[in-house]
Design a protein around this motif. Sequence first.
Motif, PDB file in Angstrom:
ATOM      1  N   ILE A 286      40.637  31.186  35.609  1.00 36.24           N
ATOM      2  CA  ILE A 286      41.264  32.504  36.334  1.00 36.24           C
ATOM      3  C   ILE A 286      40.159  33.487  35.860  1.00 36.24           C
ATOM      4  O   ILE A 286      39.787  34.047  36.671  1.00 36.24           O
ATOM      5  CB  ILE A 286      42.807  32.517  36.110  1.00 36.24           C
ATOM      6  CG1 ILE A 286      43.516  31.513  36.463  1.00 36.24           C
ATOM      7  CG2 ILE A 286      42.994  33.974  36.656  1.00 36.24           C
ATOM      8  CD1 ILE A 286      43.404  31.297  38.217  1.00 36.24           C
ATOM      9  N   PRO A 287      40.352  33.721  34.546  1.00 31.09           N
ATOM     10  CA  PRO A 287      39.184  34.760  34.049  1.00 31.09           C
ATOM     11  C   PRO A 287      37.812  34.371  34.576  1.00 31.09           C
ATOM     12  O   PRO A 287      36.996  35.388  34.929  1.00 31.09           O
ATOM     13  CB  PRO A 287      39.188  34.486  32.537  1.00 31.09           C
ATOM     14  CG  PRO A 287      40.342  33.959  32.246  1.00 31.09           C
ATOM     15  CD  PRO A 287      41.023  33.005  33.248  1.00 31.09           C
ATOM     16  N   ALA A 288      37.272  33.040  34.806  1.00 32.86           N
ATOM     17  CA  ALA A 288      35.985  32.884  35.386  1.00 32.86           C
ATOM     18  C   ALA A 288      35.903  33.528  36.903  1.00 32.86           C
ATOM     19  O   ALA A 288      34.976  34.040  37.086  1.00 32.86           O
ATOM     20  CB  ALA A 288      35.669  31.497  35.145  1.00 32.86           C
ATOM     21  N   VAL A 289      36.644  33.411  37.596  1.00 37.13           N
ATOM     22  CA  VAL A 289      36.853  33.702  38.955  1.00 37.13           C
ATOM     23  C   VAL A 289      37.088  35.354  38.979  1.00 37.13           C
ATOM     24  O   VAL A 289      36.415  36.109  39.788  1.00 37.13           O
ATOM     25  CB  VAL A 289      37.893  33.238  39.983  1.00 37.13           C
ATOM     26  CG1 VAL A 289      37.625  33.532  41.484  1.00 37.13           C
ATOM     27  CG2 VAL A 289      37.677  31.770  39.854  1.00 37.13           C
ATOM     28  N   PHE A 290      37.723  35.896  38.069  1.00 36.80           N
ATOM     29  CA  PHE A 290      37.741  37.215  37.949  1.00 36.80           C
ATOM     30  C   PHE A 290      36.405  37.810  37.593  1.00 36.80           C
ATOM     31  O   PHE A 290      36.193  39.097  37.560  1.00 36.80           O
ATOM     32  CB  PHE A 290      38.771  37.736  37.203  1.00 36.80           C
ATOM     33  CG  PHE A 290      40.325  37.942  37.725  1.00 36.80           C
ATOM     34  CD1 PHE A 290      40.383  38.879  38.696  1.00 36.80           C
ATOM     35  CD2 PHE A 290      41.156  37.107  37.492  1.00 36.80           C
ATOM     36  CE1 PHE A 290      41.742  39.143  39.174  1.00 36.80           C
ATOM     37  CE2 PHE A 290      42.518  37.206  37.956  1.00 36.80           C
ATOM     38  CZ  PHE A 290      42.681  38.419  38.694  1.00 36.80           C
ATOM     39  N   GLY A 291      35.311  37.071  37.137  1.00 34.38           N
ATOM     40  CA  GLY A 291      34.085  37.433  36.689  1.00 34.38           C
ATOM     41  C   GLY A 291      33.379  37.714  37.953  1.00 34.38           C
ATOM     42  O   GLY A 291      32.306  38.487  37.700  1.00 34.38           O
ATOM     43  N   VAL A 292      33.777  37.058  39.137  1.00 36.52           N
ATOM     44  CA  VAL A 292      32.904  37.498  40.321  1.00 36.52           C
ATOM     45  C   VAL A 292      33.563  38.479  41.217  1.00 36.52           C
ATOM     46  O   VAL A 292      33.021  38.678  42.193  1.00 36.52           O
ATOM     47  CB  VAL A 292      32.328  36.229  40.882  1.00 36.52           C
ATOM     48  CG1 VAL A 292      31.544  35.487  40.064  1.00 36.52           C
ATOM     49  CG2 VAL A 292      33.626  35.338  41.383  1.00 36.52           C
ATOM     50  N   THR A 293      34.985  38.652  41.194  1.00 36.10           N
ATOM     51  CA  THR A 293      35.740  39.557  41.938  1.00 36.10           C
ATOM     52  C   THR A 293      36.940  39.957  41.335  1.00 36.10           C
ATOM     53  O   THR A 293      37.511  39.272  40.400  1.00 36.10           O
ATOM     54  CB  THR A 293      36.018  38.648  43.328  1.00 36.10           C
ATOM     55  OG1 THR A 293      36.790  39.705  44.003  1.00 36.10           O
ATOM     56  CG2 THR A 293      37.125  37.492  42.893  1.00 36.10           C
ATOM     57  N   ARG A 294      37.364  41.019  41.588  1.00 39.14           N
ATOM     58  CA  ARG A 294      38.467  41.691  41.030  1.00 39.14           C
ATOM     59  C   ARG A 294      39.730  41.523  42.177  1.00 39.14           C
ATOM     60  O   ARG A 294      40.700  42.244  41.857  1.00 39.14           O
ATOM     61  CB  ARG A 294      38.270  43.258  40.627  1.00 39.14           C
ATOM     62  CG  ARG A 294      37.288  43.639  39.722  1.00 39.14           C
ATOM     63  CD  ARG A 294      37.350  45.088  39.461  1.00 39.14           C
ATOM     64  NE  ARG A 294      38.688  45.451  38.807  1.00 39.14           N
ATOM     65  CZ  ARG A 294      38.675  46.942  38.509  1.00 39.14           C
ATOM     66  NH1 ARG A 294      37.763  47.407  38.613  1.00 39.14           N
ATOM     67  NH2 ARG A 294      40.087  47.173  38.098  1.00 39.14           N
TER      68      ARG A 294
END
Length: 335
Positions: free
Chosen positions: A214-222
Amino acid sequence: MLEIGGLTWGLTIGLVVALLALDLVLAAVRPHRVGFREATFWSVFYVLVAIAFGVWFTLRYGGEFGTEYFAGYIIEKSLSVDNLFVFVIIMTTFAVPEEYQHKVLTFGIMLALALRAIFIALGAALLSLFSFVFLLFGLLLIYTAVQLFRHRNEDPDVEDNAVVRTARRILPITDHYVGGKLLTRIDGRRMVTPLFLVLLAIGSVDLLFALDSIPAVFGVTREAYIVFVANAFALLGLRALYFLVKGLLDRLVYLSTGLSIILAFIGVKLILHWAHVDIDERVPEIPTPVSLLVIAVVLLVVTIASLIKTRRDPSAKAHAGSLRAHPTVPEQTGP
């Protein structure tokens, strides 16, 4: 900001639930060994569904959000391959019969989606309130990357799982699988089957993977919607992908190294974003298209290098990687 209406959310969740229900019906109504042809069909089907959704999403909401979706999907897809390693280990450890593996995977994916939906909601709320959460997410990913790289040649110890150990201690467990049931009654006593332990093991592993993915995907989008659909479509294809590539996983000897590089890269991206917002706007940020390119290149290099390595050294075997070292049992040399 991406504005998603209630109808779109409802239709999206309905699509995901319908696809999950289809998987569950196939697993429950007709337990069987999933062959290569069937696994290939469903793997291609789910990839095409994800791509079709991405094309619609891009046309509907613009190229920037479309790029974020595809970047998030590729991140989740690559991390889900590491999930497959652990699933193989769990299935082997508990000697799950092949006709029940389909059912176990489907329930495991449903549990993973539920857990990740909770983490996505929490993550989105925290990011909207506190920008320093980007720093925390970034540090978490870098720590995970370092640990994964350090223990890249190890596998998680399923039997050392605290949830599984506790269940073995307090629950009455049958010696054999009972027709694919989770609960049964023997001599009037209610008992759980080994299949129940398998689901507990997969659920606890899903929880750990959610803390990283989940933090990894929040790394490319908010955008919480993009994070959800990227996770959902990556996980939906996981069941079929398991049966398709479980015999090939041993050849991806550098996958854990590649994933550690990707997690570290996204961690740095999050920290730079935090510094850009909270410290100085002159701090550079990494654009999402660059992230997408880096992730794709790392995965391509890792795959090619792994195949070359295993061709030259057939004894080389891939490992899922572990976030901590496991104690080794000393060999007994004599009485």
